[in-house]
Scaffold this motif. Structure first.
Motif, PDB file in Angstrom:
ATOM      1  N   ALA A 241      25.477  42.103  43.687  1.00 57.52           N
ATOM      2  CA  ALA A 241      26.791  42.696  43.440  1.00 57.52           C
ATOM      3  C   ALA A 241      27.566  41.972  42.340  1.00 57.52           C
ATOM      4  N   PHE A 242      27.634  40.644  42.416  1.00 50.93           N
ATOM      5  CA  PHE A 242      28.417  39.926  41.410  1.00 50.93           C
ATOM      6  C   PHE A 242      27.754  40.004  40.039  1.00 50.93           C
ATOM      7  N   LEU A 243      26.418  39.935  39.996  1.00 48.15           N
ATOM      8  CA  LEU A 243      25.729  40.042  38.706  1.00 48.15           C
ATOM      9  C   LEU A 243      25.983  41.394  38.066  1.00 48.15           C
ATOM     10  N   TYR A 244      25.979  42.450  38.875  1.00 50.68           N
ATOM     11  CA  TYR A 244      26.271  43.768  38.317  1.00 50.68           C
ATOM     12  C   TYR A 244      27.694  43.799  37.764  1.00 50.68           C
TER      13      TYR A 244
ATOM     14  N   ARG B  80      35.427  46.569  34.228  1.00 47.82           N
ATOM     15  CA  ARG B  80      34.574  45.982  35.268  1.00 47.82           C
ATOM     16  C   ARG B  80      34.932  46.543  36.646  1.00 47.82           C
ATOM     17  N   LEU B  81      36.212  46.594  36.939  1.00 48.30           N
ATOM     18  CA  LEU B  81      36.637  47.082  38.246  1.00 48.30           C
ATOM     19  C   LEU B  81      36.328  48.565  38.411  1.00 48.30           C
ATOM     20  N   LEU B  82      36.505  49.338  37.347  1.00 49.51           N
ATOM     21  CA  LEU B  82      36.198  50.763  37.401  1.00 49.51           C
ATOM     22  C   LEU B  82      34.719  50.995  37.694  1.00 49.51           C
ATOM     23  N   MET B  83      33.848  50.322  36.946  1.00 47.62           N
ATOM     24  CA  MET B  83      32.415  50.504  37.130  1.00 47.62           C
ATOM     25  C   MET B  83      31.963  49.980  38.496  1.00 47.62           C
ATOM     26  N   PHE B  84      32.508  48.858  38.903  1.00 44.95           N
ATOM     27  CA  PHE B  84      32.111  48.283  40.182  1.00 44.95           C
ATOM     28  C   PHE B  84      32.561  49.161  41.352  1.00 44.95           C
TER      29      PHE B  84
END
Length: 471
Positions: free
Chosen positions: A124-127, A182-186
């Protein structure tokens, strides 16, 4: 007096019979004398700065239709890859931890059914931290994982997983566009699993291929699938299938190959022009790597005078002929380029040999076309040398170039087998190595350009400097 055979040069080579070669040899010094001027113009025309690769955030490298066709031919329902080059080809992302010594930090799954989305399995964090900044793709399913916490409620079932971690927000009002992206994609990812194997299980169930036939590119994938009770068939065909797909390049790949090759050639020529002043093989190699870096490429290797090792140095002296074979990458796509540097005027036998190799390569280039087999290419070069009456050992070996210097199926030396006799296809990028393997000639010689098969013929994918650079 030493005779011709004792000197390592045959009488046919020393005399260099044939009017055609004599004429070509006479022209070589004049052509070579213009190399520095041509090289300077070529290098200066290309801006000495890294390229803009922003298009890789939106333009897929993979030719999905071709890859799915090859999958269906092999009877596969899905392809599961974790080798970094294969993950990069499918997703445009080279897993960061694989560049740091880890194994399997990214997994990509492609189904033969085009209605099923490309799927990525990743920590998760790597993504969040490494993948999302370079991706705007919204057509992918992302299955994340973290790590197990505690034991499962029922033996054999998935244990609870740790919460996915992202960077804390100090002040939402000052978030950068990258922070927001980053937040949008995650936010589009699936909830985290306990580990990669559980995430793969969920992904394959979601894709409807849990009982299907899958191709893999790493034995660790099979171990992970079996550990989670995978009910289908597993074949190790994945590596060759992806490499076969990469033989022909997508439009995005061709764009990358041009960028890589143009910069590789400019770096090689700029360094070669300074060979006399640099004075040694080690300094020349360092100059090439530096020039490649200035242009956004990363040096891979440089063969100088027949050796690629950085441990060996050799001083350059007047009258030497020094072959160079220069390889660097732009975002993992390879440039491959070879030339000969004359430091002053080398022996006539070397000049004649260089001229013969140049003539042979020109004739090969003119005949490259779709439908030709790799095995036909060396025959053209050897026939040219025979016609010129020149006794030289030149390989004229073709190889596909892309995410590797030799990017084609069946490259492992652990399972010896005859290499496939590949067929030239539209949008293939290949090189034909033309080094002279003859010790005692009085110098080393090489010639190599990167070619694109297009519109029924071959065209150089980069500017083509003269075959010899005289300094």
């Amino acid at each position: 007096m030493m005779d011709d055979n004792e000197s390592g040069i045959s009488r046919r080579q020393a005399l260099v019979g044939g009017a055609g070669l004599a004429a070509a040899s006479a022209c070589l010094p004049a052509a070579a004398a213009k190399a520095s001027e041509h090289a300077s113009a070529s290098a200066d025309a290309l801006s000495v700065s890294p390229p803009d690769l922003d298009f890789l955030r939106t333009d897929a490298l993979m030719d999905a239709d071709r890859l799915r066709f090859l999958m269906r031919e092999a009877g596969l329902d899905a392809l599961i890859v974790t080798q970094p080059a294969n993950v990069f080809y499918l997703t445009n992302h080279w897993p960061q931890l694989d560049r740091m010594g880890f194994d399997g930090s990214g997994i990509a799954i492609l189904c033969a059914d085009p209605a099923r989305p490309l799927t990525v399995v990743m920590h998760a964090f790597l993504y969040y931290y490494t993948h999302t900044p370079e991706s705007e793709f919204s057509d992918r399913e992302i299955f994340t994982y973290t790590n197990p916490i505690g034991a499962p409620e029922v033996e054999g079932e998935e244990p609870p997983s740790a919460e996915a971690r992202v960077m804390e927000v100090a002040d939402g009002g000052t978030l950068t566009s990258l922070d927001r992206h980053r937040l949008l994609m995650f936010g589009r990812t699936q909830p985290p699993s306990a580990d990669a194997t559980w995430a793969m299980r969920k992904a394959l169930h979601s894709l409807g291929v849990w009982q299907g036939r899958v191709g893999i590119d790493h034995l660790g994938l099979e171990a992970g699938l079996r550990a989670r009770g995978f009910e289908g068939d597993i074949t190790s065909q994945g590596q060759d299938i992806v490499r076969t797909a990469r033989l022909t390049k997508s439009p995005t790949e061709i764009r990358m190959m041009r960028l890589a090759s143009e910069r590789n050639v400019a770096a090689a020529i700029t360094a070669a022009r300074s060979a006399r002043e640099l004075g040694s093989a080690r300094a020349l190699r360092s100059a090439f790597f530096g020039e490649a870096g200035r242009r956004g490429n990363a040096g891979v290797f440089m063969v100088i005078a027949g050796t690629s090792t950085e441990a060996l140095d050799r001083e350059f002296t007047d009258g030497m002929s020094v072959s160079i074979d220069c390889v660097s990458t732009c975002r993992f796509y390879h440039g491959d380029f070879g030339r000969t540097i004359f430091i002053g005027e080398p022996p006539r036998t070397v000049q004649r040999a260089a001229s013969a190799v140049s003539t042979a390569w020109s004739e090969i280039r003119e005949q490259l076309r779709p439908g030709m087999r790799f095995s036909e290419i060396p025959r053209i070069g050897r026939a040219t040398l025979d016609r010129l009456g020149v006794d030289l050992n030149v390989s004229f070996r073709p190889h596909s170039v892309g995410l590797f210097h030799t990017d084609q199926p069946a490259t492992s030396l652990l399972t010896p087998a005859a290499p496939p006799d590949l067929v030239l296809q539209e949008n293939m990028t290949l090189s034909v190595d033309c080094p002279v393997f003859l010790a005692g000639l009085g110098g080393t010689i090489h010639l190599e350009d990167l070619m694109l098969i297009r519109d029924g013929r071959a065209e150089a994918i980069h500017d083509v400097p003269p075959p010899v650079i005289t300094v």
